[in-house]
Design an enzyme around this catalytic site. Sequence first.
Site, PDB file in Angstrom:
ATOM      1  N   LYS A   1       0.873  -1.181   0.000  1.00 24.43           N
ATOM      2  CA  LYS A   1       0.000   0.000   0.000  1.00 24.43           C
ATOM      3  C   LYS A   1       0.902   1.220   0.000  1.00 24.43           C
ATOM      4  O   LYS A   1       1.558   1.528   0.992  1.00 24.43           O
ATOM      5  CB  LYS A   1      -0.934   0.021   1.207  1.00 24.43           C
ATOM      6  CG  LYS A   1      -1.850   1.235   1.158  1.00 24.43           C
ATOM      7  CD  LYS A   1      -2.926   1.201   2.188  1.00 24.43           C
ATOM      8  CE  LYS A   1      -3.966   2.302   1.997  1.00 24.43           C
ATOM      9  NZ  LYS A   1      -3.465   3.615   1.652  1.00 24.43           N
TER      10      LYS A   1
ATOM     11  N   ARG B   1      -2.918   9.011  -6.007  1.00 30.54           N
ATOM     12  CA  ARG B   1      -3.623   8.115  -6.932  1.00 30.54           C
ATOM     13  C   ARG B   1      -3.615   8.732  -8.326  1.00 30.54           C
ATOM     14  O   ARG B   1      -3.939   9.916  -8.479  1.00 30.54           O
ATOM     15  CB  ARG B   1      -5.063   7.940  -6.453  1.00 30.54           C
ATOM     16  CG  ARG B   1      -5.888   6.929  -7.238  1.00 30.54           C
ATOM     17  CD  ARG B   1      -5.618   5.559  -6.733  1.00 30.54           C
ATOM     18  NE  ARG B   1      -6.397   4.512  -7.349  1.00 30.54           N
ATOM     19  CZ  ARG B   1      -7.414   3.885  -6.763  1.00 30.54           C
ATOM     20  NH1 ARG B   1      -7.819   4.256  -5.569  1.00 30.54           N
ATOM     21  NH2 ARG B   1      -8.025   2.893  -7.369  1.00 30.54           N
TER      22      ARG B   1
ATOM     23  N   GLU C   1      -0.474   4.491  -8.466  1.00 29.90           N
ATOM     24  CA  GLU C   1      -0.100   5.502  -7.485  1.00 29.90           C
ATOM     25  C   GLU C   1       1.202   6.146  -7.981  1.00 29.90           C
ATOM     26  O   GLU C   1       2.107   5.425  -8.413  1.00 29.90           O
ATOM     27  CB  GLU C   1       0.115   4.784  -6.140  1.00 29.90           C
ATOM     28  CG  GLU C   1       0.201   5.647  -4.950  1.00 29.90           C
ATOM     29  CD  GLU C   1      -1.160   5.940  -4.280  1.00 29.90           C
ATOM     30  OE1 GLU C   1      -2.218   5.669  -4.872  1.00 29.90           O
ATOM     31  OE2 GLU C   1      -1.134   6.470  -3.172  1.00 29.90           O
TER      32      GLU C   1
ATOM     33  N   PHE D   1      -1.188  -0.570 -10.577  1.00 30.13           N
ATOM     34  CA  PHE D   1      -1.712  -1.800  -9.987  1.00 30.13           C
ATOM     35  C   PHE D   1      -2.972  -2.296 -10.677  1.00 30.13           C
ATOM     36  O   PHE D   1      -3.519  -3.317 -10.294  1.00 30.13           O
ATOM     37  CB  PHE D   1      -1.932  -1.678  -8.478  1.00 30.13           C
ATOM     38  CG  PHE D   1      -2.611  -0.406  -8.025  1.00 30.13           C
ATOM     39  CD1 PHE D   1      -3.957  -0.200  -8.266  1.00 30.13           C
ATOM     40  CD2 PHE D   1      -1.896   0.564  -7.344  1.00 30.13           C
ATOM     41  CE1 PHE D   1      -4.586   0.955  -7.839  1.00 30.13           C
ATOM     42  CE2 PHE D   1      -2.511   1.728  -6.914  1.00 30.13           C
ATOM     43  CZ  PHE D   1      -3.869   1.925  -7.161  1.00 30.13           C
TER      44      PHE D   1
ATOM     45  N   ARG E   1     -16.424   1.408  -2.636  1.00 28.89           N
ATOM     46  CA  ARG E   1     -15.577   0.952  -1.536  1.00 28.89           C
ATOM     47  C   ARG E   1     -16.225  -0.336  -1.066  1.00 28.89           C
ATOM     48  O   ARG E   1     -17.355  -0.342  -0.612  1.00 28.89           O
ATOM     49  CB  ARG E   1     -15.604   1.994  -0.413  1.00 28.89           C
ATOM     50  CG  ARG E   1     -14.557   1.809   0.638  1.00 28.89           C
ATOM     51  CD  ARG E   1     -14.744   2.835   1.743  1.00 28.89           C
ATOM     52  NE  ARG E   1     -14.393   4.196   1.362  1.00 28.89           N
ATOM     53  CZ  ARG E   1     -13.151   4.637   1.216  1.00 28.89           C
ATOM     54  NH1 ARG E   1     -12.136   3.820   1.410  1.00 28.89           N
ATOM     55  NH2 ARG E   1     -12.914   5.880   0.881  1.00 28.89           N
TER      56      ARG E   1
HETATM   57  P1  AMP Z   1      -6.966   5.300   1.814  1.00 31.20           P
HETATM   58  O1  AMP Z   1      -6.563   6.597   1.179  1.00 31.20           O
HETATM   59  O2  AMP Z   1      -6.302   5.007   3.098  1.00 31.20           O
HETATM   60  O3  AMP Z   1      -8.477   5.123   1.821  1.00 31.20           O
HETATM   61  O4  AMP Z   1      -6.466   4.120   0.863  1.00 31.20           O
HETATM   62  C1  AMP Z   1      -6.855   4.002  -0.455  1.00 31.20           C
HETATM   63  C2  AMP Z   1      -5.780   4.576  -1.337  1.00 31.20           C
HETATM   64  O5  AMP Z   1      -4.600   3.829  -1.221  1.00 31.20           O
HETATM   65  C3  AMP Z   1      -6.101   4.497  -2.799  1.00 31.20           C
HETATM   66  O6  AMP Z   1      -6.953   5.531  -3.215  1.00 31.20           O
HETATM   67  C4  AMP Z   1      -4.734   4.612  -3.429  1.00 31.20           C
HETATM   68  O7  AMP Z   1      -4.420   5.973  -3.640  1.00 31.20           O
HETATM   69  C5  AMP Z   1      -3.798   4.086  -2.361  1.00 31.20           C
HETATM   70  N1  AMP Z   1      -3.067   2.872  -2.718  1.00 31.20           N
HETATM   71  C6  AMP Z   1      -1.800   2.660  -2.388  1.00 31.20           C
HETATM   72  N2  AMP Z   1      -1.389   1.473  -2.809  1.00 31.20           N
HETATM   73  C7  AMP Z   1      -2.419   0.883  -3.446  1.00 31.20           C
HETATM   74  C8  AMP Z   1      -2.609  -0.365  -4.102  1.00 31.20           C
HETATM   75  N3  AMP Z   1      -1.639  -1.259  -4.178  1.00 31.20           N
HETATM   76  N4  AMP Z   1      -3.835  -0.611  -4.640  1.00 31.20           N
HETATM   77  C9  AMP Z   1      -4.829   0.294  -4.549  1.00 31.20           C
HETATM   78  N5  AMP Z   1      -4.713   1.489  -3.942  1.00 31.20           N
HETATM   79  C10 AMP Z   1      -3.518   1.786  -3.390  1.00 31.20           C
END
Ligand code: AMP
Length: 537
Positions: free
Chosen positions: A233, A238, A282, A322, A395
Amino acid sequence: MSDQRQEIEGSTIVEIIQINKELSVLFKNLVEYSEKLRKVSSRNAKIDIIISFLQKLARKEAEIGVNFISGNMRQGKLNIAWKGLHELLNTAPSRSKKSPQLTEVDAYLDQTKSARGQKKIKELAPLVARLTDSERKYLVSIIVADVQQGAGEGLVKMAIARFFGLRDDDIEFAAMRKPDIGKLFLYLLEKGKTGIKDIGIQIFSPVKPMLAEIAQSLDDVFEEYTDFAVEHKLDGVRVQVHKQGDEVKIFSRHLRDITLHFPELVDIARKLPMEECILDGEAVGIGKDGRPLPFQVLAQRTTRKKDIAIMKDKVPVQPQFFDILYSNGNDLTSKQYRERWRLLNRMISTKDYVASRTLPKNKRSAETFLEKSVARGNEGVMVKLLDSPYRPGRRGKFWLKIKIAHTVDCVILAAEWGHGRRRGWLSNLHLGVLDETRTKFLMVGKTFKGLTDAMLTWLTNNLPRYKVHEDSWTVYVKPEVVVEIAFNEVQKSPKYESGVALRFARVKRIREDKQPGEINTIIDLEKLAKIGGRDEL
Ligand code: AMP
């Protein structure tokens, strides 16, 4: 009622749209509709109200009106601080109280969006001066995305479905591809209901990115699922990269065109072997040591419009793709993730440009991968079910994010009596941290998770000693007892004065060795929350 309005009451939808070419909805009408929505509780009654609002919209204001009645605006976020909004609410009224048309309000919001800092208030003030108190409050609630009418995008989509005589599912599906429901409504007005069949992914028209649910731990994931991959992650920005031949466009998580900000990603995309594609990934900042740069540093790449060339050298980025949503005329979103991943890897020969991932053999190997990801400076891991489709804007449980747990020391401010098996025990704890001056405690959440029988006994025996007052559910105590709390995320929360709440908080230990003055502060939590950072995009 005017003749024109009377004419509308008895007309068919198509006739109404014809008539409405001449009419304009006023902001005060919108506020009246929102008020009507607030007053009824049944879904059907709300949907009927929304439909009658849609019927009043002229074509030129269709997109604007649909956004407004969903509690949104076309412009997304305006980034005006509370102080500024407060100032606006108190703007001196102008002599002309003529209620603005929706299109006028939209034009003001456009100008405000492109203004900076205090100028935003200046742009909006002449509009606000013409509004009544309740209209002002409504405008502010749209700006802060907090319209309280018990109807949001979900019900508006249902109303649109009924308006055109389509099924809810048709609209849901179309909205995945055309996520701006204002644009979707306008599209259907123009093409007619049969136009729904032609809505598919299109190059240079961004789709809402798929999102992940939070999962507490790998243990939970292994308990519930079997066929999944685990990816790093990444802590970046994004990016949705659209390419057609030499032409490339890059869109942010909020569908903003950020192409100009990332010239190096444009170069990389141009060189990809496919003629047409849409990639999801990303953009990660890379430091001199080759490790990912913190998000705050990378964020400068998207906020500073000037000096892009300078910023490019200062904060170099690399894509970590990804997913692939489209390739050479084919919409891939309903294909399984395992297949999309295969295609992605076939197309991108530079493996550094693809996110690291593993198909874990067992929990141990997944844990090692998580540890390595975090050691590399990432936030945690993403778990992705191998048979999942790409669901734009959703989501759901197809993607799960696991961040490494953090811990903070909090003080107990109160405890609620437990239910069921915990009846008779003080259980649900109200947690506080120190404010920035270290003089006051601010509540940041509640939890009854993680409490062992021994802890419950200790709390029930000891907390009443510090009792200040009590009601039938809760014993409020002097802030004396310190507990160590594990949590996965800090989120913004209007519920508490602190403005933040801990997600998935669980008690790790009672810290009899710690004094309340030694616990963490709100600043520590705000650092973890990175509040505001991602919202900019
Ligand atoms: P969050 O912002 O904590 O809700 O996490 C979701 C975000 O993680 C996504 O919108 C991406 O920008 C980011 N992200 C980072 N690594 C990945 C990955 N391997 N697959 C999908 N999203 C990822």
